[in-house]
Design a protein around this motif. Structure first.
Motif, PDB file in Angstrom:
ATOM      1  N   ARG A 289      40.360 -58.813 -54.369  1.00 33.27           N
ATOM      2  CA  ARG A 289      39.014 -58.258 -54.153  1.00 33.27           C
ATOM      3  C   ARG A 289      38.534 -58.543 -52.728  1.00 33.27           C
ATOM      4  N   ARG A 290      38.743 -59.775 -52.267  1.00 35.49           N
ATOM      5  CA  ARG A 290      38.326 -60.143 -50.908  1.00 35.49           C
ATOM      6  C   ARG A 290      39.077 -59.297 -49.871  1.00 35.49           C
ATOM      7  N   CYS A 291      40.372 -59.115 -50.054  1.00 35.64           N
ATOM      8  CA  CYS A 291      41.160 -58.272 -49.137  1.00 35.64           C
ATOM      9  C   CYS A 291      40.652 -56.842 -49.153  1.00 35.64           C
ATOM     10  N   PHE A 292      40.369 -56.328 -50.350  1.00 31.66           N
ATOM     11  CA  PHE A 292      39.850 -54.968 -50.475  1.00 31.66           C
ATOM     12  C   PHE A 292      38.549 -54.823 -49.692  1.00 31.66           C
ATOM     13  N   LEU A 293      37.684 -55.806 -49.810  1.00 35.75           N
ATOM     14  CA  LEU A 293      36.419 -55.757 -49.070  1.00 35.75           C
ATOM     15  C   LEU A 293      36.656 -55.892 -47.564  1.00 35.75           C
ATOM     16  N   LEU A 294      37.562 -56.760 -47.153  1.00 30.91           N
ATOM     17  CA  LEU A 294      37.818 -56.962 -45.727  1.00 30.91           C
ATOM     18  C   LEU A 294      38.344 -55.696 -45.046  1.00 30.91           C
TER      19      LEU A 294
ATOM     20  N   ASN B 143      36.933 -52.295 -40.138  1.00 28.94           N
ATOM     21  CA  ASN B 143      37.619 -51.243 -40.876  1.00 28.94           C
ATOM     22  C   ASN B 143      39.109 -51.371 -40.604  1.00 28.94           C
ATOM     23  N   TYR B 144      39.842 -51.946 -41.531  1.00 29.61           N
ATOM     24  CA  TYR B 144      41.282 -52.127 -41.371  1.00 29.61           C
ATOM     25  C   TYR B 144      42.091 -51.232 -42.310  1.00 29.61           C
ATOM     26  N   ARG B 145      41.488 -50.185 -42.806  1.00 32.45           N
ATOM     27  CA  ARG B 145      42.198 -49.305 -43.733  1.00 32.45           C
ATOM     28  C   ARG B 145      43.301 -48.527 -43.033  1.00 32.45           C
ATOM     29  N   MET B 146      44.391 -48.329 -43.737  1.00 33.62           N
ATOM     30  CA  MET B 146      45.422 -47.398 -43.280  1.00 33.62           C
ATOM     31  C   MET B 146      44.949 -45.999 -43.678  1.00 33.62           C
ATOM     32  N   CYS B 147      45.292 -45.025 -42.877  1.00 29.62           N
ATOM     33  CA  CYS B 147      44.964 -43.660 -43.277  1.00 29.62           C
ATOM     34  C   CYS B 147      45.991 -43.195 -44.320  1.00 29.62           C
ATOM     35  N   GLU B 148      45.725 -42.076 -44.945  1.00 32.58           N
ATOM     36  CA  GLU B 148      46.602 -41.560 -45.993  1.00 32.58           C
ATOM     37  C   GLU B 148      48.001 -41.282 -45.453  1.00 32.58           C
ATOM     38  N   LEU B 149      48.100 -40.790 -44.209  1.00 35.86           N
ATOM     39  CA  LEU B 149      49.405 -40.498 -43.619  1.00 35.86           C
ATOM     40  C   LEU B 149      50.218 -41.783 -43.445  1.00 35.86           C
TER      41      LEU B 149
END
Length: 124
Positions: free
Chosen positions: A39-44, A64-70
């Motif tokens: 959960r903490r990683c998801f929030l980070l 914002n450390y999300r990877m994009c869909e690609l």
């Protein structure tokens, strides 16, 4: 497919930068079997925004450390090939070790390991 379950550590991280066994160009993966850490990683990675929460908000300062869909699709495709890529790198490292064996002063830093996982061979 490779098993990415968390080893004995509570959390493990894997880089997928361009020089690694598995690449998405940039970014990485985090694995854990701990729900609170997950959960903490998801929030980070999502600016601490509680997506899916009843009343989502920014719970703390985060980037914002999300990877994009690609990048995620590339990671999944790379994961399918991970074992063969690692095997090819081990074979190349073994060949290099044999080729350099006769040069005085070189010592293979990975000698005696059952399986090598590093990207570059280091000789002293």
């Amino acid at each position: 497919m490779a098993n990415l379950s968390a080893p004995s550590a509570a959390i493990s991280c894997f880089s997928t930068q361009q020089g690694k066994h598995m690449t998405t160009g940039e970014g990485g993966l985090v694995v854990t079997n701990d729900d609170a850490l997950a959960r903490r990683c998801f929030l980070l990675i999502n600016k601490a925004w509680g997506y899916g929460d009843a009343k989502p908000d920014h719970y703390f300062a985060a980037l914002n450390y999300r990877m994009c869909e690609l990048q995620s699709a590339v990671a999944l495709a790379q994961l399918e090939k991970l074992e063969s890529v690692a095997d090819r790198r081990v074979k190349a490292a073994n060949k290099l070790t044999k080729m350099l064996a006769g040069i005085g002063g070189n010592q293979d830093s990975a000698r005696g390991r059952r399986r090598r996982s590093h990207v570059l061979e280091v000789f002293a």
